[in-house]
Write a protein that holds these residues in place. Structure first.
Motif, PDB file in Angstrom:
ATOM      1  N   GLU A 112       0.847  -1.195   0.000  1.00  0.00           N
ATOM      2  CA  GLU A 112       0.000   0.000   0.000  1.00  0.00           C
ATOM      3  C   GLU A 112       0.883   1.246   0.000  1.00  0.00           C
ATOM      4  OE1 GLU A 112      -3.502   2.094   2.714  1.00  0.00           O
ATOM      5  OE2 GLU A 112      -2.926  -0.004   3.046  1.00  0.00           O
ATOM      6  N   VAL A 113       0.450   2.258  -0.741  1.00  0.00           N
ATOM      7  CA  VAL A 113       1.209   3.507  -0.860  1.00  0.00           C
ATOM      8  C   VAL A 113       0.295   4.682  -0.546  1.00  0.00           C
ATOM      9  CG1 VAL A 113       2.604   4.970  -2.370  1.00  0.00           C
ATOM     10  CG2 VAL A 113       2.664   2.491  -2.649  1.00  0.00           C
ATOM     11  N   ALA A 114       0.809   5.630   0.228  1.00  0.00           N
ATOM     12  CA  ALA A 114       0.117   6.893   0.474  1.00  0.00           C
ATOM     13  C   ALA A 114       0.907   8.005  -0.205  1.00  0.00           C
ATOM     14  CB  ALA A 114      -0.008   7.162   1.969  1.00  0.00           C
ATOM     15  N   VAL A 115       0.224   8.770  -1.037  1.00  0.00           N
ATOM     16  CA  VAL A 115       0.844   9.889  -1.754  1.00  0.00           C
ATOM     17  C   VAL A 115       0.566  11.163  -0.959  1.00  0.00           C
ATOM     18  CG1 VAL A 115       0.976  11.155  -3.920  1.00  0.00           C
ATOM     19  CG2 VAL A 115       0.435   8.702  -3.933  1.00  0.00           C
ATOM     20  N   VAL A 116       1.605  11.843  -0.535  1.00  0.00           N
ATOM     21  CA  VAL A 116       1.470  13.069   0.264  1.00  0.00           C
ATOM     22  C   VAL A 116       1.879  14.260  -0.600  1.00  0.00           C
ATOM     23  CG1 VAL A 116       2.216  14.315   2.326  1.00  0.00           C
ATOM     24  CG2 VAL A 116       1.906  11.826   2.406  1.00  0.00           C
ATOM     25  N   VAL A 117       0.962  15.220  -0.763  1.00  0.00           N
ATOM     26  CA  VAL A 117       1.188  16.375  -1.626  1.00  0.00           C
ATOM     27  C   VAL A 117       1.048  17.659  -0.804  1.00  0.00           C
ATOM     28  CG1 VAL A 117       0.523  17.561  -3.754  1.00  0.00           C
ATOM     29  CG2 VAL A 117       0.164  15.084  -3.535  1.00  0.00           C
ATOM     30  N   PRO A 118       2.142  18.295  -0.399  1.00  0.00           N
ATOM     31  CA  PRO A 118       2.040  19.604   0.246  1.00  0.00           C
ATOM     32  C   PRO A 118       1.748  20.672  -0.807  1.00  0.00           C
ATOM     33  CG  PRO A 118       4.339  18.991   0.011  1.00  0.00           C
ATOM     34  CD  PRO A 118       3.534  17.826  -0.510  1.00  0.00           C
ATOM     35  N   ALA A 119       0.812  21.561  -0.517  1.00  0.00           N
ATOM     36  CA  ALA A 119       0.409  22.545  -1.527  1.00  0.00           C
ATOM     37  C   ALA A 119       0.115  23.893  -0.864  1.00  0.00           C
ATOM     38  CB  ALA A 119      -0.825  22.054  -2.286  1.00  0.00           C
ATOM     39  N   ARG A 120       0.743  24.927  -1.355  1.00  0.00           N
ATOM     40  CA  ARG A 120       0.489  26.286  -0.887  1.00  0.00           C
ATOM     41  C   ARG A 120       0.274  27.192  -2.097  1.00  0.00           C
ATOM     42  NH1 ARG A 120       0.948  29.766   3.455  1.00  0.00           N
ATOM     43  NH2 ARG A 120       1.898  31.805   3.095  1.00  0.00           N
ATOM     44  N   ASP A 147      -7.265  -1.043   7.362  1.00  0.00           N
ATOM     45  CA  ASP A 147      -6.959  -2.476   7.437  1.00  0.00           C
ATOM     46  C   ASP A 147      -6.014  -2.818   8.577  1.00  0.00           C
ATOM     47  OD1 ASP A 147      -4.583  -1.423   6.513  1.00  0.00           O
ATOM     48  OD2 ASP A 147      -4.784  -2.225   4.499  1.00  0.00           O
ATOM     49  N   GLY A 148      -5.813  -1.882   9.491  1.00  0.00           N
ATOM     50  CA  GLY A 148      -4.973  -2.161  10.647  1.00  0.00           C
ATOM     51  C   GLY A 148      -3.487  -2.068  10.395  1.00  0.00           C
ATOM     52  N   ALA A 149      -3.083  -1.663   9.194  1.00  0.00           N
ATOM     53  CA  ALA A 149      -1.660  -1.574   8.856  1.00  0.00           C
ATOM     54  C   ALA A 149      -1.351  -0.227   8.208  1.00  0.00           C
ATOM     55  CB  ALA A 149      -1.258  -2.708   7.925  1.00  0.00           C
ATOM     56  N   VAL A 191      -1.718  11.758   8.737  1.00  0.00           N
ATOM     57  CA  VAL A 191      -3.052  11.426   8.238  1.00  0.00           C
ATOM     58  C   VAL A 191      -3.005  10.122   7.450  1.00  0.00           C
ATOM     59  CG1 VAL A 191      -4.879  12.148   6.647  1.00  0.00           C
ATOM     60  CG2 VAL A 191      -3.869  13.816   8.212  1.00  0.00           C
ATOM     61  N   ALA A 192      -2.004   9.976   6.579  1.00  0.00           N
ATOM     62  CA  ALA A 192      -1.897   8.775   5.745  1.00  0.00           C
ATOM     63  C   ALA A 192      -1.715   7.527   6.600  1.00  0.00           C
ATOM     64  CB  ALA A 192      -0.725   8.925   4.776  1.00  0.00           C
ATOM     65  N   ARG A 193      -0.870   7.601   7.602  1.00  0.00           N
ATOM     66  CA  ARG A 193      -0.637   6.434   8.456  1.00  0.00           C
ATOM     67  C   ARG A 193      -1.880   6.101   9.275  1.00  0.00           C
ATOM     68  NH1 ARG A 193       4.663   7.713  11.731  1.00  0.00           N
ATOM     69  NH2 ARG A 193       4.260   5.584  12.515  1.00  0.00           N
ATOM     70  N   ALA A 194      -2.583   7.139   9.770  1.00  0.00           N
ATOM     71  CA  ALA A 194      -3.799   6.902  10.549  1.00  0.00           C
ATOM     72  C   ALA A 194      -4.892   6.294   9.679  1.00  0.00           C
ATOM     73  CB  ALA A 194      -4.276   8.212  11.169  1.00  0.00           C
ATOM     74  N   GLU A 195      -5.041   6.783   8.440  1.00  0.00           N
ATOM     75  CA  GLU A 195      -6.051   6.232   7.542  1.00  0.00           C
ATOM     76  C   GLU A 195      -5.739   4.775   7.211  1.00  0.00           C
ATOM     77  OE1 GLU A 195      -6.315   8.717   4.121  1.00  0.00           O
ATOM     78  OE2 GLU A 195      -7.670  10.166   5.080  1.00  0.00           O
ATOM     79  N   GLY A 196      -4.468   4.444   7.057  1.00  0.00           N
ATOM     80  CA  GLY A 196      -4.100   3.067   6.770  1.00  0.00           C
ATOM     81  C   GLY A 196      -4.457   2.139   7.921  1.00  0.00           C
ATOM     82  N   ARG A 197      -4.154   2.586   9.140  1.00  0.00           N
ATOM     83  CA  ARG A 197      -4.487   1.750  10.300  1.00  0.00           C
ATOM     84  C   ARG A 197      -5.991   1.582  10.456  1.00  0.00           C
ATOM     85  NH1 ARG A 197      -0.138   4.823  12.597  1.00  0.00           N
ATOM     86  NH2 ARG A 197      -1.643   6.276  13.503  1.00  0.00           N
TER      87      ARG A 197
END
Length: 388
Positions: free
Chosen positions: A49-57, A143-145, A134-140
């Motif tokens: 599983e991959v989480a894409v993190v995009v900082p945007a200003r 599916d718990g991982a 946020v990405a790590r919390a959403e993953g847990r």
């Protein structure tokens, strides 16, 4: 021999060293390692599983060109996007949500805003920190991982549909903790043609890709526009908290991962490109000058040494050649030849190669301007924020 000839001889010696002893920085054949091909993948067929993190200003202008390419990623495993709106005033968050709604079959998108950075943090790294959490919390929660990888990519970077697949495949097959690609920058206007290919050329000269990619070498760096990072490695290295005040965050990120025992890789991009336009000299000047003095650790002695070095290596050869020195002409010829591969990589006319001393003089002026801005309290300024 005259003083000019002796100086030209020193310059020629420097170019002979750069040609053969600086990690063959001038070559443009460092591409994704084994496993990064379009038809390759992990041997076990297990795509993490991959989480894409995009900082945007304030990226509402470029998001319509970049975000749809992330939403449309053809990735065999689970993936999702977290866009972190870093205090934008141009409706960046609304633009992102509308683009996601227009692509109902695309990767799921979450838009969050962390508020103003805490003291000691740069805005981008504060946004990255929030996005990673946020990405790590959403993953847990799902599916718990936690996601196996994090793709940190800037809001102006567009990706080919198989970009994520290739990055993860290269990391898995080659057992890499960080895979970074130097995105192909936009080269359309005259100023972009003069300055942008040289930007990548100078970066590779400072941080030769072959040295970075050596498991035993000490040189380390990354390109902030596209960084695939193992989540467990990020946790072990304390990222991004451990580099929270870094102005040149991508280079610092690469160093931190390598010092923590991680294997890193950096090369020229395949299918990753910046869509940010630079309409004239001023935005290009700002891009370089905002961090040039920070690269020199805000040290006046390093600044003096850099100015002298740039003058010796890049300015003396054409001056000596025009004064009739064959030694100066040889040094200029070597300089020109090393620049040709980068111009070819960017599809630019080769008559720009002999003009590299002109571009180097501009970069020298940008570096001095960066120091002046630093001492006036306006050094690392970007989109309304100035960092000490």
């Amino acid at each position: 021999m005259t003083v000019l000839t002796w100086t030209a001889a020193l310059s020629l010696a420097a170019w002979l060293w750069l040609l053969l002893g600086q990690g063959f920085f001038w070559r443009t054949d460092v591409r994704l390692p084994p496993g990064g091909g379009p038809d390759e993948g992990p041997e076990d067929g297990d795509w993490p599983e991959v989480a894409v993190v995009v900082p945007a200003r304030d990226e509402a202008e470029v998001l319509p060109l970049s975000l749809p390419t992330l939403l449309a990623q053809d990735y065999p495993g689970r993936a999702r996007i977290v866009l972190v709106d870093d205090g934008s005033t141009d409706g960046t968050d609304e633009v992102a949500r509308k683009l996601a709604e227009a692509a109902p079959r695309g990767l799921p998108l979450t838009v969050r805003s962390p508020g103003e950075p805490a003291p000691g943090w740069t805005g981008k790294l504060w946004a990255v920190r929030h996005g990673m959490r946020v990405a790590r919390a959403e993953g847990r929660a799902a599916d718990g991982a936690e996601p196996g990888f994090l793709l940190l990519t800037d809001a102006d970077i567009a990706h080919e549909p198989d970009s994520l697949r290739r990055l993860v495949s290269a990391a898995r097959v080659s057992r890499l903790d960080l895979v970074s690609q130097m995105a192909r920058l936009r080269v359309v206007s005259g100023w972009e043609r003069l300055i942008v290919p040289a930007f990548v050329y100078f970066f590779a000269q400072l941080y030769p890709f072959r040295w970075i990619n050596s498991a035993t070498g000490r040189t380390a760096a990354a390109a902030g526009g596209c960084v695939l990072l193992r989540t467990e490695t990020a946790v072990r290295a304390g990222l991004p908290d451990s580099i929270r005040d870094a102005v040149i965050d991508d280079v610092t990120l690469g160093r931190t991962v390598k010092r923590a025992g991680g294997r890193i890789w950096l090369g020229l991009a395949e299918g990753v490109a910046s869509v940010r336009p630079y309409s004239g000299l001023r935005p290009l000047w700002r891009m370089v000058s905002r961090s040039a003095y920070a690269q020199l650790r805000n040290n006046p002695l390093l600044l003096l040494g850099t100015v002298a070095g740039l003058a010796l290596v890049y300015l003396v050869p054409p001056v000596a050649a025009c004064a009739g020195s064959p030694v100066g002409g040889a040094a200029w010829a070597l300089m020109t030849l090393t620049y040709v591969p980068m111009l070819r990589h960017y599809g630019q006319p080769l008559w720009l190669a002999p003009l590299l001393p002109v571009t180097a003089a501009l970069y020298l002026a940008m570096t001095v301007d960066s120091a002046v801005r630093h001492y006036r309290g306006r050094g690392a300024a970007w989109k309304g924020r100035t960092y000490p």
